[in-house]
Design an enzyme around this catalytic site. Structure first.
Site, PDB file in Angstrom:
ATOM      1  N   HIS A  67      32.737  84.500 -36.729  1.00 51.93           N
ATOM      2  CA  HIS A  67      32.554  83.115 -36.282  1.00 51.93           C
ATOM      3  C   HIS A  67      31.292  82.486 -36.854  1.00 51.93           C
ATOM      4  CE1 HIS A  67      30.066  84.973 -32.980  1.00 51.93           C
ATOM      5  NE2 HIS A  67      29.374  83.862 -33.125  1.00 51.93           N
ATOM      6  N   ASP A 111      36.298  89.869 -34.683  1.00 50.56           N
ATOM      7  CA  ASP A 111      35.160  89.011 -35.049  1.00 50.56           C
ATOM      8  C   ASP A 111      34.230  89.765 -36.007  1.00 50.56           C
ATOM      9  OD1 ASP A 111      33.471  86.867 -35.121  1.00 50.56           O
ATOM     10  OD2 ASP A 111      32.680  87.114 -33.091  1.00 50.56           O
ATOM     11  N   SER A 211      24.060  85.784 -32.534  1.00 56.87           N
ATOM     12  CA  SER A 211      25.401  86.044 -33.055  1.00 56.87           C
ATOM     13  C   SER A 211      25.336  86.785 -34.382  1.00 56.87           C
ATOM     14  CB  SER A 211      26.153  84.725 -33.264  1.00 56.87           C
ATOM     15  OG  SER A 211      26.660  84.235 -32.062  1.00 56.87           O
TER      16      SER A 211
END
Length: 469
Positions: A67, A111, A211
């Site tokens: 992402h 992911d 992230s």
């Protein structure tokens, strides 16, 4: 009555903030010791702003979250302190970004993403990836590393650290994670998949800015650390457990990527030479166009001229380009702004190199829209000798952020008609002939977002809000 309504509005707003699917900050952490986790001293940035973390899994490859893909144009390697001007680090443009073909931007399944650097980082310390589905076990201590913010009490005054942070938390099973509740709310039911894992400790968590960063089982020294997860998503910060991509689940795909594209894969992955030298992976639906790794060729004693012709658009100041060799040495670097006074004009540049050199031509646009403003732009690359002028690369201005082309400066592998190098008002002559498609010698790619990439970014913003990374 007004006070009650105001209280309800604030409560609803607070609940919305705490239930967004995002990774915003490391809370309850501490500074790492510089160099202790050098494999995680990575800042993936866009327009010189930190967006995501990552880890070196090979000297020339970074593992991060899928992402994060739409927010990367530069990688800072061995970056430890954002404010220390004496901090020594490497700044590298990604050669490619590969996204796991099964990445689901709405559920955050698969992911996983790898970023290729094009050349190895000198003296790189890589992290070993966990390959065992049974690791970690319930309540095992784990460590999350990143640059996320360090406070949650005042969202209007978020404080981000200057130095890389770490936080100690504990692994919990997926079943326990799904049952987690805050004030009677169980928001993870049906959302924790087998390729995810959860970790939590009271008042400690990771969110946006973290992230793509690692969740590791810490060893006594750096070489003993094992990465078990990648910071992926969560509901709020330090409320519900943090959710991470489970590295053991994605390991088979990650290994194939490393074996196919790294020039120096780690020994524990046991990559076969034929795997490393072949581009056997077909592009997935969310994958950006990728160049293969051009081999470093033995240089001959001859010389050849490389001619680069570019028709600029009206926003000529946005165009930048470089020509470098396979060792990462930059032969020509034209920065943004160099063509500020050449709007809609054409430029012609020639550089002499060793015949047989493996080269990389990269053209970039600062506004991410290519050379498409007003006058349509284009570019061509030729190889020249006393008797020949052979076109080997041709591209239009519709390349978005960046286009790149690898080729070999060898006239013996590119046969074209003789030319007197004459040009007309429409630009350089295009010569017919046979241009052998020699695997690894001349490969091209365009670093623009595919439909899948744009879909991922759109869903992220529409359903999860701008804090989803």
């Amino acid at each position: 009555m007004l006070i009650i309504i105001l209280f309800l509005i604030l409560s609803i707003s607070h609940a919305q903030q705490n239930t967004e699917k995002n990774r915003e900050l490391i809370v309850g952490g501490e500074e790492t010791k510089e160099g202790r986790f050098s494999f995680a001293e990575i800042s993936l940035q866009i327009r010189r702003s930190h967006q995501c973390g990552g880890t070196l899994i090979a000297p020339d490859m970074i593992l991060t979250a899928a992402h994060c893909q739409s927010w990367i144009d530069t990688a800072h390697i061995h970056r430890y302190d954002f404010k220390d001007k004496s901090d020594v680090y490497m700044e590298m443009d990604p050669a490619f970004i590969h996204v796991h073909p099964e990445f689901n931007p709405s559920t955050f399944q698969a992911d996983f993403s790898v970023v290729g650097l094009g050349r190895p980082v000198p003296s790189a310390q890589i992290v070993r990836l966990n390959t065992f589905a049974s690791v970690p076990s319930a309540n095992d201590p784990v460590v999350v590393i990143g640059w996320g913010a360090i406070n949650v009490t005042d969202p209007s005054n978020t404080i981000y650290p200057n130095r890389l942070q770490k936080a100690h938390i504990n692994y919990i099973t997926n079943e326990e994670c799904e049952k987690a509740e805050v004030q009677g709310q169980a928001l993870y039911t049906g959302e924790i998949y087998s390729d995810m894992l959860c970790a939590t400790s009271p008042g400690v968590d990771a969110c946006r800015g973290d992230s793509g960063g690692p969740l590791i089982m810490e060893g006594a020294v750096e070489g003993e650390d094992v990465q078990v997860g990648i910071v992926s998503w969560g509901r709020g910060c330090a409320l519900f457990p943090g959710v991470y991509s489970r590295v053991s689940d994605g390991y088979a795909w990650i290994r194939k990527e490393v074996c196919a594209y790294s020039v120096d894969p780690p020994a524990y992955m046991r990559c076969r030479d034929e795997e490393r030298d072949s581009k056997f992976l077909s592009p997935g639906p969310l994958e950006q166009s990728i160049p293969s790794i051009a081999p470093v060729l033995q240089r001959s004693s001859g010389r050849v001229d490389v001619e680069i012709v570019i028709q600029l658009d009206q926003q000529s100041h946005e165009t930048s380009w470089t020509l470098s060799d396979n060792d990462g040495n930059v032969l020509v670097n034209v920065p943004y702004g160099a063509y500020a006074n050449l709007s809609a004009q054409s430029i012609d540049f020639t550089v002499r190199v060793d015949e047989g050199s493996g080269l990389l031509f990269v053209i970039k646009d600062e506004a991410f829209n290519g050379m498409s403003q007003g006058v349509p732009g284009w570019y061509k690359v030729y190889l020249l000798s006393d008797l020949q002028r052979v076109e080997i690369i041709s591209g239009d201005g519709d390349y978005g952020r960046v286009a790149f082309h690898r080729f070999t400066a060898s006239l013996s592998s590119a046969v074209g008609e003789q030319s007197s190098n004459q040009r007309d008002d429409n630009g350089p002559n295009v010569f017919s002939g046979t241009f052998p498609d020699i695997s690894g010698d001349h490969t091209s790619g365009t670093f623009t977002h595919t439909t899948g990439t744009l879909l991922a970014a759109s869903l992220c913003l529409i359903f999860l809000g701008p804090r989803c990374i």
